[in-house]
Design a protein around this motif. Sequence first.
Motif, short mmCIF file in Angstrom:
data_model
loop_
_atom_site.label_atom_id
_atom_site.label_comp_id
_atom_site.label_asym_id
_atom_site.label_seq_id
_atom_site.Cartn_x
_atom_site.Cartn_y
_atom_site.Cartn_z
N GLY A 16 12.41 136.68 41.26
CA GLY A 16 12.26 135.37 40.63
C GLY A 16 13.14 135.26 39.40
N TRP A 17 13.12 134.09 38.77
CA TRP A 17 13.94 133.83 37.59
C TRP A 17 13.08 133.78 36.36
N VAL A 18 13.53 134.43 35.29
CA VAL A 18 12.81 134.42 34.03
C VAL A 18 13.76 134.06 32.89
N LEU A 19 13.19 133.48 31.86
CA LEU A 19 13.93 133.16 30.64
C LEU A 19 13.92 134.37 29.72
N PRO A 20 14.81 134.43 28.75
CA PRO A 20 14.90 135.63 27.89
C PRO A 20 13.59 136.02 27.21
N TRP A 21 12.72 135.06 26.94
CA TRP A 21 11.46 135.37 26.26
C TRP A 21 10.36 135.72 27.26
N GLY A 22 10.70 135.85 28.57
CA GLY A 22 9.75 136.34 29.56
C GLY A 22 9.06 135.27 30.39
N GLU A 23 9.22 134.01 30.05
CA GLU A 23 8.57 132.94 30.80
C GLU A 23 9.25 132.77 32.16
N VAL A 24 8.43 132.57 33.20
CA VAL A 24 8.98 132.33 34.53
C VAL A 24 9.72 131.00 34.53
N ALA A 25 10.91 130.99 35.06
CA ALA A 25 11.77 129.80 35.03
C ALA A 25 11.56 128.96 36.29
N THR A 26 10.54 128.12 36.28
CA THR A 26 10.33 127.18 37.37
C THR A 26 11.16 125.94 37.09
N SER A 27 11.29 125.08 38.09
CA SER A 27 12.06 123.85 37.86
C SER A 27 11.38 122.96 36.82
N ALA A 28 10.05 122.98 36.75
CA ALA A 28 9.34 122.17 35.75
C ALA A 28 9.60 122.70 34.34
N VAL A 29 9.57 124.00 34.17
CA VAL A 29 9.85 124.60 32.86
C VAL A 29 11.28 124.30 32.44
N LEU A 30 12.21 124.46 33.37
CA LEU A 30 13.61 124.20 33.05
C LEU A 30 13.86 122.73 32.73
N ALA A 31 13.18 121.84 33.41
CA ALA A 31 13.34 120.41 33.13
C ALA A 31 12.98 120.11 31.69
N GLY A 32 11.95 120.76 31.17
CA GLY A 32 11.57 120.58 29.77
C GLY A 32 12.64 121.08 28.82
N LEU A 33 13.31 122.16 29.19
CA LEU A 33 14.39 122.68 28.35
C LEU A 33 15.65 121.84 28.46
N PHE A 34 15.91 121.32 29.65
CA PHE A 34 17.14 120.59 29.89
C PHE A 34 17.10 119.16 29.37
N GLY A 35 16.07 118.80 28.63
CA GLY A 35 16.01 117.45 28.07
C GLY A 35 17.18 117.18 27.14
N ALA A 36 17.82 118.24 26.69
CA ALA A 36 19.02 118.11 25.86
C ALA A 36 20.19 118.68 26.66
N LEU A 89 19.39 122.42 40.00
CA LEU A 89 19.50 121.02 40.41
C LEU A 89 18.13 120.36 40.54
N ASP A 90 17.12 121.10 40.99
CA ASP A 90 15.77 120.56 41.06
C ASP A 90 15.26 120.25 39.65
N ALA A 91 15.54 121.14 38.70
CA ALA A 91 15.12 120.88 37.32
C ALA A 91 15.79 119.63 36.76
N ILE A 92 17.06 119.47 37.05
CA ILE A 92 17.79 118.29 36.57
C ILE A 92 17.20 117.02 37.18
N ASP A 93 16.85 117.07 38.44
CA ASP A 93 16.23 115.91 39.09
C ASP A 93 14.90 115.53 38.46
N ARG A 94 14.21 116.48 37.84
CA ARG A 94 12.90 116.22 37.22
C ARG A 94 13.00 115.62 35.83
N ILE A 95 14.18 115.63 35.26
CA ILE A 95 14.34 115.12 33.89
C ILE A 95 14.19 113.62 33.88
#
Length: 95
Positions: A16-36, A89-95
């Motif tokens: 699976g994919w994780v962020l540097p701080w250990g959080e699992v990188a789901t498309s929903a989590v990434l969408a929150g980060l990709f707001g910028a 791309l799924d994360a971007i679609d959720r923004i």
Amino acid sequence: MTDYLDIYPLVHRSGGWVLPWGEVATSAVLAGLFGADCSVVCLGPDGGSFAYDVAEDETEVIRVDYGPWLPLPNADLSGWRAEALVLVLDAIDRI
């Protein structure tokens, strides 16, 4: 490319994919980060990398390892790189 943007590295661990701080990188989590504006760099299990960005002309581009930036439609990705692209791309679609 757009080095003034935030870069979010994703690391492939245990299937699976994780962020540097250990959080699992789901498309929903990434969408929150990709707001910028940001770039995404995915570090694969084989030591390779995959990067996604949007160029100044708004063309989606990818970069495999340290190769050249290529327009997304020209991408021939397989394995974990294709999986990473679907997630991004799924994360971007959720923004």
